[in-house]
Write an enzyme that holds these catalytic residues in place. Structure first.
Site, PDB file in Angstrom:
ATOM      1  N   HIS A 174      65.501   5.435 178.718  1.00  0.00           N
ATOM      2  CA  HIS A 174      66.203   5.571 180.001  1.00  0.00           C
ATOM      3  C   HIS A 174      67.009   4.333 180.369  1.00  0.00           C
ATOM      4  CE1 HIS A 174      64.367   9.395 181.404  1.00  0.00           C
ATOM      5  NE2 HIS A 174      63.508   9.072 180.455  1.00  0.00           N
ATOM      6  N   ASP A 390      72.835  -0.964 184.017  1.00  0.00           N
ATOM      7  CA  ASP A 390      72.016   0.170 184.425  1.00  0.00           C
ATOM      8  C   ASP A 390      72.126   1.231 183.339  1.00  0.00           C
ATOM      9  OD1 ASP A 390      70.415   1.746 185.994  1.00  0.00           O
ATOM     10  OD2 ASP A 390      71.625   1.529 187.809  1.00  0.00           O
ATOM     11  N   GLU A 398      73.596  11.687 192.643  1.00  0.00           N
ATOM     12  CA  GLU A 398      73.002  12.371 193.796  1.00  0.00           C
ATOM     13  C   GLU A 398      73.950  12.295 195.000  1.00  0.00           C
ATOM     14  OE1 GLU A 398      68.515  11.094 192.350  1.00  0.00           O
ATOM     15  OE2 GLU A 398      69.271  10.320 194.230  1.00  0.00           O
ATOM     16  N   ASP A 697      68.983   9.527 142.313  1.00  0.00           N
ATOM     17  CA  ASP A 697      68.871   9.325 143.766  1.00  0.00           C
ATOM     18  C   ASP A 697      70.183   9.407 144.519  1.00  0.00           C
ATOM     19  OD1 ASP A 697      69.633   6.706 142.613  1.00  0.00           O
ATOM     20  OD2 ASP A 697      69.634   6.156 144.735  1.00  0.00           O
TER      21      ASP A 697
HETATM   22  P1  ADQ Z   1      66.008   3.668 188.076  1.00  0.00           P
HETATM   23  O1  ADQ Z   1      66.221   2.248 187.743  1.00  0.00           O
HETATM   24  O2  ADQ Z   1      64.839   3.950 188.923  1.00  0.00           O
HETATM   25  O3  ADQ Z   1      65.900   4.584 186.789  1.00  0.00           O
HETATM   26  P2  ADQ Z   1      68.166   5.484 189.197  1.00  0.00           P
HETATM   27  O4  ADQ Z   1      68.704   6.198 188.037  1.00  0.00           O
HETATM   28  O5  ADQ Z   1      69.212   5.144 190.196  1.00  0.00           O
HETATM   29  O6  ADQ Z   1      67.404   4.129 188.821  1.00  0.00           O
HETATM   30  O7  ADQ Z   1      67.089   6.404 189.884  1.00  0.00           O
HETATM   31  C1  ADQ Z   1      66.496   6.093 191.105  1.00  0.00           C
HETATM   32  C2  ADQ Z   1      65.846   7.369 191.704  1.00  0.00           C
HETATM   33  O8  ADQ Z   1      64.986   6.972 192.738  1.00  0.00           O
HETATM   34  C3  ADQ Z   1      66.873   8.299 192.289  1.00  0.00           C
HETATM   35  O9  ADQ Z   1      66.540   9.611 191.970  1.00  0.00           O
HETATM   36  C4  ADQ Z   1      66.766   8.079 193.822  1.00  0.00           C
HETATM   37  O10 ADQ Z   1      66.994   9.210 194.562  1.00  0.00           O
HETATM   38  C5  ADQ Z   1      65.349   7.609 193.971  1.00  0.00           C
HETATM   39  N1  ADQ Z   1      65.281   6.591 195.042  1.00  0.00           N
HETATM   40  C6  ADQ Z   1      65.921   5.427 195.086  1.00  0.00           C
HETATM   41  N2  ADQ Z   1      65.643   4.762 196.210  1.00  0.00           N
HETATM   42  C7  ADQ Z   1      64.815   5.517 196.913  1.00  0.00           C
HETATM   43  C8  ADQ Z   1      64.146   5.363 198.187  1.00  0.00           C
HETATM   44  N3  ADQ Z   1      64.316   4.308 198.948  1.00  0.00           N
HETATM   45  N4  ADQ Z   1      63.329   6.338 198.559  1.00  0.00           N
HETATM   46  C9  ADQ Z   1      63.168   7.426 197.795  1.00  0.00           C
HETATM   47  N5  ADQ Z   1      63.751   7.614 196.618  1.00  0.00           N
HETATM   48  C10 ADQ Z   1      64.562   6.676 196.170  1.00  0.00           C
HETATM   49  C11 ADQ Z   1      65.878   4.358 185.359  1.00  0.00           C
HETATM   50  C12 ADQ Z   1      67.058   3.582 184.794  1.00  0.00           C
HETATM   51  C13 ADQ Z   1      68.336   4.260 185.219  1.00  0.00           C
HETATM   52  C14 ADQ Z   1      68.351   5.714 184.765  1.00  0.00           C
HETATM   53  C15 ADQ Z   1      67.071   6.414 185.189  1.00  0.00           C
HETATM   54  C16 ADQ Z   1      66.968   7.799 184.564  1.00  0.00           C
HETATM   55  O11 ADQ Z   1      67.044   2.233 185.229  1.00  0.00           O
HETATM   56  O12 ADQ Z   1      69.459   3.581 184.676  1.00  0.00           O
HETATM   57  O13 ADQ Z   1      69.423   6.383 185.376  1.00  0.00           O
HETATM   58  O14 ADQ Z   1      65.919   5.682 184.788  1.00  0.00           O
HETATM   59  O15 ADQ Z   1      67.050   7.747 183.177  1.00  0.00           O
END
Ligand code: ADQ
Length: 743
Positions: A174, A390, A398, A697
Site C-alpha cells: 500500500h 504517499d 473520497e 535451458d
Molecule cells: P493512509 O496513509 O492511511 O493509507 P489514505 O490513503 O489517505 O492514507 O487513507 C486514509 C483513510 O483514512 C481514508 O479512507 C480517510 O477517509 C480515513 N481518514 C482519514 N482521516 C480520518 C479522520 N480524521 N477520521 C476518520 N477517518 C479518517 C495507506 C497509504 C496510502 C494508501 C492507502 C491505501 O499510506 O498511500 O492510499 O494505504 O492503500
C-alpha cells in the site's frame, strides 16, 4: 459482485497487520471500534463480499485480558470473520513502532534520515512474521487464496510458501516501493525482497513502484525478468499495477443523503460550518485531512498557506483552512516531533493573520465519524493534499466522489500515487510553496464550468475503477497464476514420467543424449571462462559416455576452442557454435554447413561500439558468429543496450542472411540456418537412431525441442514456457536425472 467471473476462490485469507475492527471489553461489555486508515477502508467491501477470514494483530498481548474475557473477545472477532493475533508487548513494540514504522515506513517514503537500522527491531519483525505464518498455516484449507497486505509483512509470503508450498499467495503493497538507490541502504534488503518473491503475484499502486521493485529484484537476486515476470528458477512470480480505488457509491450516496437532510435537522458540525458562511457568503473553505504523519507534507502545506495569505492579501478574512490531523503512531519519536512542528506553525499563522471574526486555520487533532468526514468533503471548496510521498492517497478520491454538485477543486501533490490517475487536479510539487500558493489562488477563482469539467472527468474514472473492481482484478490475477501453475505442473518431470523414460531407455540398444552445457549442466558464471566443468560433472558424463550404447553429445553455443580445451580428452561428441561444427571423439572438427564469414567485418565494429559504451560487456568472436555478452554489466543498462543492439543488428542483418539470437544475457548474430535443431537432426541421420534425450535451458535449445523427432524426450531446465515435453527445475536436478543413465 458483478465484475467477478467464475474465477472466485472458495475463501480468501486476508492477512494484514491490523484487523478492520478492534474489540475490547469496557466495563464488562464488548467494545467494537472500526479501524481508520487506507487499508481498512479499502478492504472493507472485500471482507463484506467474499467469503473471507481476516487475520491480523489485535493490538494487544494475550495477557492483557483475563482468560474468560479473551474467549468472549475471540468469539466476537470470529463472528466478524476475524482472527486476532496476540503479540507480547515488547515484541510488538519492536516489530510495529520499531521495524515497521521506524525502519521501513520512513525509508520507503524516502525519509532515509529518519530510518533506524536496529538488529533487535529486525529480529522482532522476523519473529512476528513467523507467528503470522504459523497462524496462516493453521487456518489454511486447500483452495484458499492468501492475500497478504503491506509493509509490516514483507517476509511473510516466503515463510508461508515454506510451510504451504502449493499455496496461492498474493501480496499488495500500500505504500511506495522506493528506488533501488534508497532501498539498498537497508542491511536486510536481500531478505526483504526474497520474502516478497515468495508470492505468486505482487501488486503495487503505480507502475513506478513496480519498476523500482523489479529493478531491485534484478540487482539483488539476479533473477531474469521478462516484462513483469520474475523467473526464480523454480517458480514464476508476476508483478502487476492495481491502483486502489474507493467505494465510490458509498461516498456519493452518503453525500446525497446528507444533502437531503432539512436545515434544522443537520448535524452540529454542519450548522457550525453554515454559520461561518452566513457571516459572509463569499467565504471559502480549504480542506486538509490526513493522519498526522511526516510523509503527508503538513508543514509544507501550512507554509504554503502562509505564503498564499501574504501573496494574495485580498483573500484574508475570506478563506479558512480546515485542517484535520488524525492522531497516529504517537509512540514513535518523529511523530511527536511533527506534532510539535504542526502545532507551532498553526499557532504562528493564526497569531499573525487572525482577525476578530476570522481565523485562518481551524485545526483538529482527532478522528471524525464517516458522516462528519462526508460533511467536510461536501463543505470545502478546495481539497489541499500535499504529501511529500504517499503510496496512493484515498482522501483525494473520497473528496471527489463526495462532490455531487459538480463544484470543488482538488490540489494534489505529484508525489501521491493518486496523481497518476487524477491528472485533471491541480498538480503541485509539495516542496514548492510558491507553486502551491499559486494553485490555491487558481482553485479559489476557478470558474464553475472548469471545476465541473475537471471533476466529471476524474469522477468518471473513479467510478470505473472502484475498490471492488480493484479487489476483483487482484483476485482474478492470483487465480490466473493458479491456473498457470497448474499447467506448468503438468510438464514437471515427476517420478512416473521418469520411470517411463528410463524404461524406454533400457529397451533401446542405442541412445543419443544431447546436452546443452551452460545453464543446463553448470550454472551461469559472470565470466563465461569461469564456467569450467567441475570434477563431479566430468565424472558423471564419463560414466554415461563409457557405455558403448550411449552417445553423449554436448551441444553448445560455445566456440570450438573452448569445447576442445575442456572436453577433447573425454569420449564425448561435441557440437559447437549452435551447430556450425562437429567433433567426434578422437577426430578433428568438421564443418557441418558451408558458410560465408565476410559479414563479420561489417558487424564487428558495431558490436565493439556497444562493448565500449557498456561497462562489463564484451564481444566474443566465434568462427561463424559474433556474440555480445553483458552478464557482468549493470543489469538495467545491459537490458536497454541489448534492445538497442538487437534493433541495430536487425536492420543490418537482412542483406547478409544472418540470424540474431537472444540467449541468456547475450546477443549473438550468426549465419541463418545454423541452429541446434538442424544440427541434432543431422547428427541423428548419421548415426543409427534409438532412444533420444535432449536437455537445454535457453531459447536456442528450443530449436532442438521443436525439430527433433516426436518420440524424443525433450526437457527444459527452468519454468519459462517451452516447446519441450517436460520441465525440470535446475542444474542439480539435471545431474540427478543423468545419474539414471549410468548403466
Ligand atoms: P493512509 O496513509 O492511511 O493509507 P489514505 O490513503 O489517505 O492514507 O487513507 C486514509 C483513510 O483514512 C481514508 O479512507 C480517510 O477517509 C480515513 N481518514 C482519514 N482521516 C480520518 C479522520 N480524521 N477520521 C476518520 N477517518 C479518517 C495507506 C497509504 C496510502 C494508501 C492507502 C491505501 O499510506 O498511500 O492510499 O494505504 O492503500
Amino acid at each position: 459482485m458483478s465484475e467477478l467471473n467464475q474465477n472466485i476462490p472458495p475463501r480468501i485469507l486476508i492477512v494484514s497487520n491490523r484487523l478492520p475492527v478492534q474489540i475490547t471489553m469496557v466495563k464488562g461489555k464488548l467494545d467494537v471500534k472500526q479501524s481508520i486508515g487506507g487499508l481498512a477502508t479499502g478492504m472493507h467491501p472485500v471482507h463484506e463480499t467474499y467469503e473471507t477470514l481476516w487475520i491480523g494483530w489485535s493490538g494487544f498481548s494475550r495477557s492483557h485480558f483475563a482468560s474468560g474475557k479473551l474467549k468472549t473477545i475471540n468469539n466476537a472477532y470470529r463472528a466478524q470473520d476475524c482472527l486476532p493475533v496476540y503479540l507480547d508487548e515488547s515484541m510488538a513494540t519492536d516489530y510495529y513502532d520499531g521495524f515497521s514504522n521506524g525502519t521501513i515506513w520512513p525509508l520507503f517514503h524516502y525519509f532515509a534520515q529518519y530510518t533506524k537500522y536496529q538488529p533487535d527491531y529486525w529480529d522482532a519483525y522476523l519473529k512476528v512474521n513467523r507467528i503470522f505464518a504459523e497462524k496462516v498455516k493453521k487456518e489454511y484449507r486447500p483452495g484458499d487464496l492468501i492475500w497478504i497486505h503491506d509493509y509490516h509483512l514483507l517476509v511473510l509470503p516466503r515463510m508461508v510458501r515454506e510451510l504451504i508450498p502449493e499455496a496461492d499467495i498474493g501480496f499488495f503493497l500500500h505504500i511506495p516501493f522506493p528506488s533501488f538507490e534508497v532501498f539498498r541502504l537497508l542491511p536486510w534488503r536481500k531478505e526483504l525482497v526474497e520474502g516478497l518473491v515468495g508470492s505468486d503475484l505482487i501488486g503495487f499502486h503505480t507502475f513506478d513502484y513496480t519498476r523500482h521493485f523489479l529493478s531491485t529484484v534484478r540487482r539483488l537476486l539476479g533473477y531474469d525478468i521478462d516484462l513483469n515476470r520474475i523467473q526464480t528458477g523454480s517458480r514464476l512470480v508476476r508483478t502487476e499495477v492495481f491502483p486502489m480505488g474507493i467505494d465510490y457509491r458509498k461516498y456519493q450516496n452518503a453525500s446525497l443523503r446528507l444533502e437531503k437532510i432539512p436545515e434544522k435537522k443537520k448535524s452540529k458540525l454542519k450548522q457550525q460550518i453554515s454559520q461561518y458562511f452566513s457571516q459572509a457568503p463569499e467565504r471559502k473553505l480549504i480542506l486538509s485531512i490526513d493522519r498526522l504523519d511526516y510523509t503527508k507534507g503538513i508543514p509544507n502545506r501550512l507554509v504554503a498557506f502562509e505564503k498564499f495569505l501574504e501573496k494574495y492579501p485580498e483573500f484574508q478574512g475570506k478563506v479558512t483552512m480546515l485542517m484535520i490531523a488524525t492522531p497516529t503512531r504517537d509512540n514513535v519519536a518523529y511523530y511527536q516531533q511533527i506534532k510539535r512542528t504542526v502545532d507551532e506553525l498553526v499557532g504562528r499563522i493564526n497569531g499573525q493573520f487572525s482577525q476578530i471574526n476570522w481565523t485562518p486555520i481551524w485545526y483538529f487533532y482527532r478522528s471524525f465519524t464517516f458522516n462528519q468526514l462526508i460533511e467536510l468533503y461536501r463543505s470545502c471548496h478546495v481539497a489541499l493534499i500535499t504529501p511529500v510521498r504517499d503510496g496512493m492517497n484515498l482522501v483525494a478520491k473520497e473528496y471527489l466522489a463526495s462532490r455531487i454538485d459538480q463544484s470543488g477543486v482538488l490540489i494534489l501533490s505529484e508525489m501521491a500515487g493518486a496523481a497518476r490517475e487524477l491528472s485533471e487536479a491541480l498538480i503541485i510539487n509539495p516542496n514548492h510553496p510558491e507553486e502551491i500558493a499559486g494553485a490555491i489562488a487558481q482553485a479559489l477563482t476557478m470558474p464553475l464550468e472548469e471545476q465541473a469539467e475537471r471533476l466529471s472527468l476524474m469522477q468518471t474514472r473513479l467510478k470505473r475503477y472502484q475498490v471492488n473492481k480493484w479487489a476483483s482484478d487482484f483476485i482474478e490475477a492470483v487465480m490466473k497464476t493458479r491456473e498457470m501453475k497448474k499447467q506448468s505442473r503438468t510438464k514437471i518431470l515427476n517420478e512416473s514420467i521418469m520411470k517411463k523414460i528410463l524404461a524406454e531407455y533400457h529397451r533401446n540398444k542405442q541412445a543419443t543424449l544431447f546436452l546443452d552445457y551452460d545453464g543446463t549442466l553448470v550454472q551461469f558464471k559472470k565470466n563465461p571462462d569461469h564456467a569450467r566443468p567441475d570434477p563431479g560433472i566430468l565424472k558423471l558424463l564419463n560414466q554415461i559416455a563409457d557405455d558403448p550404447g550411449n552417445r553423449l553429445v554436448l551441444i553448445s553455443g560455445r566456440d570450438r576452442n573452448t569445447l576442445e580445451n575442456w572436453f577433447s580428452r573425454h569420449p564425448f561428441y561435441l557440437i559447437a557454435e549452435h551447430g556450425a561444427w562437429l567433433k567426434e571423439p578422437d577426430t578433428p572438427w568438421t564443418q557441418m554447413e558451408p558458410i560465408s564469414r565476410e559479414w563479420k567485418e561489417v558487424i564487428r565494429p558495431v558490436m565493439e561500439f556497444y562493448a565500449d559504451r557498456t561497462p562489463g560487456s564484451f564481444v566474443e568472436e566465434k568462427t561463424f558468429s559474433l556474440a555480445w555478452h553483458y552478464r557482468k554489466s549493470d543489469p538495467e543498462l545491459g537490458a536497454i543496450r541489448a534492445i538497442e543492439l538487437k534493433d541495430e543488428l536487425t536492420s543490418m542483418a537482412g542483406g547478409h542472411n544472418l540470424e540474431i539470437l537472444e540467449g541468456s544475457k547475450v546477443i549473438e548474430i550468426k549465419n541463418s540456418g545454423i541452429n541446434k535443431g538442424r544440427a541434432a537432426n543431422w547428427f541423428l541421420s548419421q548415426h543409427p537412431e534409438g532412444f533420444v534425450l535432449a536437455i537445454g535451458d535457453d531459447w536456442t535449445d528450443e530449436y532442438m525441442f521443436e525439430l527433433l523427432p516426436h518420440k524424443s524426450y525433450t526437457i527444459k531446465v527452468g519454468s519459462n514456457p517451452t516447446k519441450a515435453r517436460y520441465q525440470i527445475v535446475n542444474q542439480n536436478e539435471v545431474r540427478n536425472l543423468l545419474k539414471n543413465f549410468i548403466k
